[in-house]
Design a protein around this motif. Structure first.
Motif, short mmCIF file in Angstrom:
data_model
loop_
_atom_site.label_atom_id
_atom_site.label_comp_id
_atom_site.label_asym_id
_atom_site.label_seq_id
_atom_site.Cartn_x
_atom_site.Cartn_y
_atom_site.Cartn_z
N ILE A 293 0.86 -1.18 0.00
CA ILE A 293 0.00 0.00 0.00
C ILE A 293 0.90 1.23 0.00
O ILE A 293 1.87 1.28 0.76
CB ILE A 293 -0.93 0.03 1.22
N SER A 294 0.60 2.18 -0.83
CA SER A 294 1.42 3.38 -0.90
C SER A 294 1.51 4.05 0.47
O SER A 294 0.50 4.37 1.09
CB SER A 294 0.83 4.38 -1.90
N PRO A 295 2.70 4.27 1.00
CA PRO A 295 2.85 4.95 2.29
C PRO A 295 2.32 6.37 2.26
O PRO A 295 1.92 6.92 3.28
CB PRO A 295 4.35 4.91 2.55
N TYR A 296 2.29 6.97 1.07
CA TYR A 296 1.79 8.33 0.95
C TYR A 296 0.27 8.37 1.08
O TYR A 296 -0.30 9.33 1.58
CB TYR A 296 2.26 8.93 -0.38
N ALA A 297 -0.39 7.30 0.63
CA ALA A 297 -1.83 7.20 0.84
C ALA A 297 -2.13 6.95 2.31
O ALA A 297 -3.10 7.50 2.86
CB ALA A 297 -2.40 6.06 -0.01
N LEU A 298 -1.30 6.16 2.99
CA LEU A 298 -1.49 5.93 4.43
C LEU A 298 -1.28 7.23 5.20
O LEU A 298 -2.02 7.54 6.14
CB LEU A 298 -0.51 4.86 4.92
N ALA A 299 -0.28 8.01 4.81
CA ALA A 299 -0.01 9.27 5.50
C ALA A 299 -1.17 10.23 5.35
O ALA A 299 -1.47 11.02 6.26
CB ALA A 299 1.27 9.90 4.95
N ARG A 300 -1.85 10.17 4.22
CA ARG A 300 -2.98 11.08 4.00
C ARG A 300 -4.12 10.79 4.98
O ARG A 300 -4.89 11.69 5.32
CB ARG A 300 -3.47 10.92 2.55
N THR A 301 -4.27 9.53 5.43
CA THR A 301 -5.32 9.18 6.37
C THR A 301 -4.98 9.56 7.80
O THR A 301 -5.81 9.42 8.69
CB THR A 301 -5.61 7.67 6.32
N GLY A 302 -3.74 9.99 8.04
CA GLY A 302 -3.34 10.34 9.40
C GLY A 302 -2.43 9.33 10.05
O GLY A 302 -1.99 9.52 11.19
N ILE A 303 -2.13 8.21 9.37
CA ILE A 303 -1.20 7.22 9.91
C ILE A 303 0.22 7.78 9.80
O ILE A 303 0.62 8.29 8.77
CB ILE A 303 -1.32 5.88 9.15
N HIS A 304 0.98 7.67 10.87
CA HIS A 304 2.35 8.17 10.88
C HIS A 304 3.27 7.17 10.17
O HIS A 304 3.42 6.03 10.62
CB HIS A 304 2.84 8.38 12.31
N VAL A 305 3.87 7.59 9.09
CA VAL A 305 4.76 6.74 8.31
C VAL A 305 6.11 7.42 8.19
O VAL A 305 6.19 8.65 8.11
CB VAL A 305 4.18 6.49 6.89
N CYS A 306 7.17 6.64 8.20
CA CYS A 306 8.50 7.19 7.94
C CYS A 306 9.16 6.36 6.85
O CYS A 306 8.66 5.30 6.46
CB CYS A 306 9.37 7.20 9.20
N ARG A 307 10.27 6.82 6.34
CA ARG A 307 10.96 6.12 5.26
C ARG A 307 12.46 6.18 5.49
O ARG A 307 12.96 6.96 6.32
CB ARG A 307 10.61 6.73 3.90
N ALA A 308 13.20 5.33 4.75
CA ALA A 308 14.66 5.29 4.91
C ALA A 308 15.29 4.77 3.63
O ALA A 308 14.69 3.97 2.91
CB ALA A 308 15.04 4.40 6.09
N LEU A 309 16.50 5.23 3.36
CA LEU A 309 17.31 4.70 2.28
C LEU A 309 18.42 3.87 2.93
O LEU A 309 19.32 4.39 3.57
CB LEU A 309 17.90 5.82 1.44
N HIS A 310 18.31 2.56 2.78
CA HIS A 310 19.23 1.61 3.42
C HIS A 310 20.38 1.32 2.47
O HIS A 310 20.20 0.66 1.44
CB HIS A 310 18.46 0.33 3.76
N LYS A 311 21.57 1.82 2.80
CA LYS A 311 22.72 1.71 1.91
C LYS A 311 23.71 0.67 2.40
O LYS A 311 23.62 0.16 3.52
CB LYS A 311 23.39 3.08 1.76
N GLN A 312 24.68 0.38 1.56
CA GLN A 312 25.69 -0.63 1.87
C GLN A 312 26.42 -0.30 3.16
O GLN A 312 26.80 0.83 3.42
CB GLN A 312 26.69 -0.72 0.71
N GLY A 313 26.62 -1.32 4.02
CA GLY A 313 27.35 -1.14 5.26
C GLY A 313 26.53 -0.57 6.40
O GLY A 313 27.10 -0.20 7.44
N GLU A 314 25.20 -0.52 6.26
CA GLU A 314 24.33 0.05 7.30
C GLU A 314 23.37 -1.00 7.84
O GLU A 314 23.03 -1.97 7.15
CB GLU A 314 23.54 1.23 6.74
N PHE A 315 22.94 -0.79 9.08
CA PHE A 315 21.94 -1.64 9.73
C PHE A 315 20.59 -0.94 9.74
O PHE A 315 20.51 0.28 9.94
CB PHE A 315 22.33 -1.95 11.19
N MET A 316 19.52 -1.70 9.56
CA MET A 316 18.16 -1.23 9.80
C MET A 316 17.58 -2.03 10.95
O MET A 316 17.68 -3.26 10.99
CB MET A 316 17.29 -1.40 8.56
N ILE A 317 16.98 -1.33 11.92
CA ILE A 317 16.35 -1.96 13.09
C ILE A 317 14.85 -1.70 13.03
O ILE A 317 14.43 -0.54 12.84
CB ILE A 317 16.92 -1.39 14.40
#
Length: 528
Positions: A293-317
């Motif tokens: 589901i498009s996160p931008y459509a979710l954000a329009r409803t009031g749901i708090h969404v964030c995003r990230a660019l996960h690059k080489q050598g990095e951790f995502m938690i």
């Protein structure tokens, strides 16, 4: 947050005015969008891919000292990062990461195909394929990538996001499928390496980990999986098994784009899903992990969404009970594993008691994962062996959840006996709960404290004795309380309540633990 974190995201997520989920999704249709339709016709100006309406997740750069204790650092950043659902951690420069190498000759991979598409999302189908060599997979994954701009930094996300969502909606731009070699059962982190902190192969068994109480290894949970992605291959909206934490490390290749929704918003996700895909059958849910589901459509409803660019050598938690999804911007190699600490325990309890709601998805979509009660009881036992008079906050979480779990178990047994007075009772000890026999047939929960065994023979096994939806139900299987008590059409004669721990033992232990929690508090309740 201390300055040593070098926090790169300094503001809290925006808090748009709360609307009912569906206010902006009520017009979603199942038909595939017209190839000539423009993005602006589907989403408002402030919710288009590439706009600034969705903030970046927090990004942290721990010092060498902070990086030396994994669980202490997660505890340190959690108060802020958990409000976003996910965060990025960039290791110190002198940290030696494992190098990407080819551990096996052939890959088992899947083809992802867009099955249904609407203005704001799509259903993704998976088709397993035969093994393929590394070189052939790489050649196929790189085919056609030259026409798309490379995504190297945060400012490039806008262009690539637009390409991705245009690709999802436009059948003419969409190839028949994309390749994704997910769930590869190997790890490049060495089990024999000296440093255990931030080693994906060792994190689940660290001293402060709740998963250390598991004696059996679980592939993809306590043992890392490796993922080889291609351009636009997706990982759909989901929470982790048993609402665990997860961490992912990107070895090499093109970045991944992630989206996250915090735990506080998780109850709104299924409602948004229903609004987007009204025509799908009831058994389709986000639990099947096949929905974008498009996160931008979710954000329009009031749901708090964030995003990230996960690059080489990095951790995502990702944090417990946090929805997340994303896609690959090109050929890349990553590895992921789950972990848990004391702050996961309330989420683990929630996952255990809500699991039966998803039980009819079937064993393939809902495999058994971890025995929550076993972990909780062993964690409480470890804490009680500590002779210190002052309990740490994390230790109090263990004991408090233990008392609640013990009281709930006794009350549930009482309710079961009242509902099925003809049921038999049996006391059994041993390690039966750690085998496949200790799994509820319907919801696939791992059973520890007690189990309902059902045995039926002869005419009782006829198909007509069961309501719709239970025609495939076997007659010599184990059940949890929730799944057994839903079968009110039975008289209980075929049920046997098998107790691994007797009522008196659970009650007396809960009293001792409650007294340790609050020495000056009121006396615990008496036996039921």
């Amino acid at each position: 947050m201390p300055a040593t974190h070098a926090r790169e995201y300094k503001s809290s997520p925006p808090k748009p005015k709360r609307r009912k989920v569906g206010d902006s999704l009520s017009s979603c249709k199942m038909e595939i969008s017209s190839p000539t339709s423009k993005n602006s016709q589907n989403l408002p100006a402030d919710c288009r891919p590439g706009s600034s309406s969705i903030p970046l997740c927090p990004q942290y750069r721990p010092t060498e000292i902070e990086f030396s204790d994994f669980h202490a650092y997660i505890k340190k950043i959690a108060p802020e990062a958990s409000r976003f659902g996910l965060c990025k951690v960039i290791p110190p420069r002198n940290w030696k990461a494992p190098e990407w190498k080819k551990p096996i000759e052939n890959l088992k991979y899947k083809r992802q195909t867009v099955q249904y598409a609407s203005a704001v999302g799509a259903q993704i189908s998976w088709a397993k394929c035969k093994e393929i060599s590394w070189e052939n997979f790489r050649r196929k994954a790189l085919h056609g990538s030259q026409e798309f701009k490379k995504c190297e930094k945060d400012s490039d996300m806008a262009h690539f996001e637009k390409d991705y969502w245009d690709w999802i909606k436009d059948p003419k731009r969409r190839p028949s499928s994309v390749l994704y070699a997910s769930d590869q059962d190997f790890s490049l982190f060495s089990q024999s390496a000296e440093g255990a902190q931030w080693n994906l192969a060792k994190i689940p068994t660290l001293k402060k980990s709740m998963l250390k109480f598991l004696k059996q290894k679980i592939h993809g949970v306590t043992m890392p999986y490796t993922y080889i992605g291609s351009r636009f291959s997706s990982f759909c909206w989901h929470v982790e098994d048993d609402l665990l934490y997860s961490m992912s490390y990107l070895y090499a290749g093109r970045p991944k784009i992630w989206y996250g929704v915090p735990s506080s918003e998780s109850d709104l996700m299924d409602k948004a899903y229903r609004r987007c895909f009204r025509r799908l059958k009831k058994e389709h849910t986000l639990a099947k992990r096949n929905t974008i589901i498009s996160p931008y459509a979710l954000a329009r409803t009031g749901i708090h969404v964030c995003r990230a660019l996960h690059k080489q050598g990095e951790f995502m938690i990702t944090f417990p009970n946090s929805f997340h999804c994303g896609f690959n911007t090109g050929l890349n190699y990553a590895e992921a594993v789950n972990f848990a600490d004391e702050y996961w325990i309330p989420h683990g309890s929630q996952a255990y008691y809500e699991r039966s709601k998803l039980g009819r998805l079937g064993p393939e979509e809902l495999p058994p994962v971890i025995p929550f009660h076993m972990i909780l009881f062993k964690a409480a036992k470890e804490t009680m062996s500590n002779t210190s008079k002052c309990l740490k906050p994390a230790e109090k979480i263990r004991l408090r959840e233990f008392v609640q779990c013990a009281n709930k178990e006794v009350e549930t047994r009482k309710s079961f006996r009242k509902l099925f007075p003809k049921a038999n009772n049996e006391k059994k000890t041993g390690r039966w709960y750690s085998t496949s026999d200790g799994v509820c047939w319907i919801c696939r929960s791992k059973l520890y404290l007690s189990v309902i065994r059902e045995e039926k023979t002869g005419e009782e096994c006829q198909k007509g004795d069961r309501p719709e939806g239970y025609d495939d139900y076997p007659y010599h299987q184990l059940l949890c309380f929730d799944c057994a008590m839903k079968q009110t059409w039975r008289d209980g004669k075929s049920f046997t309540l098998v107790e691994h721990f007797p009522d008196k033992m659970i009650i007396s232990t809960a009293r001792i633990v409650a007294k340790r929690l609050d020495p000056d508090g009121p006396a615990p309740r008496s036996d039921p």
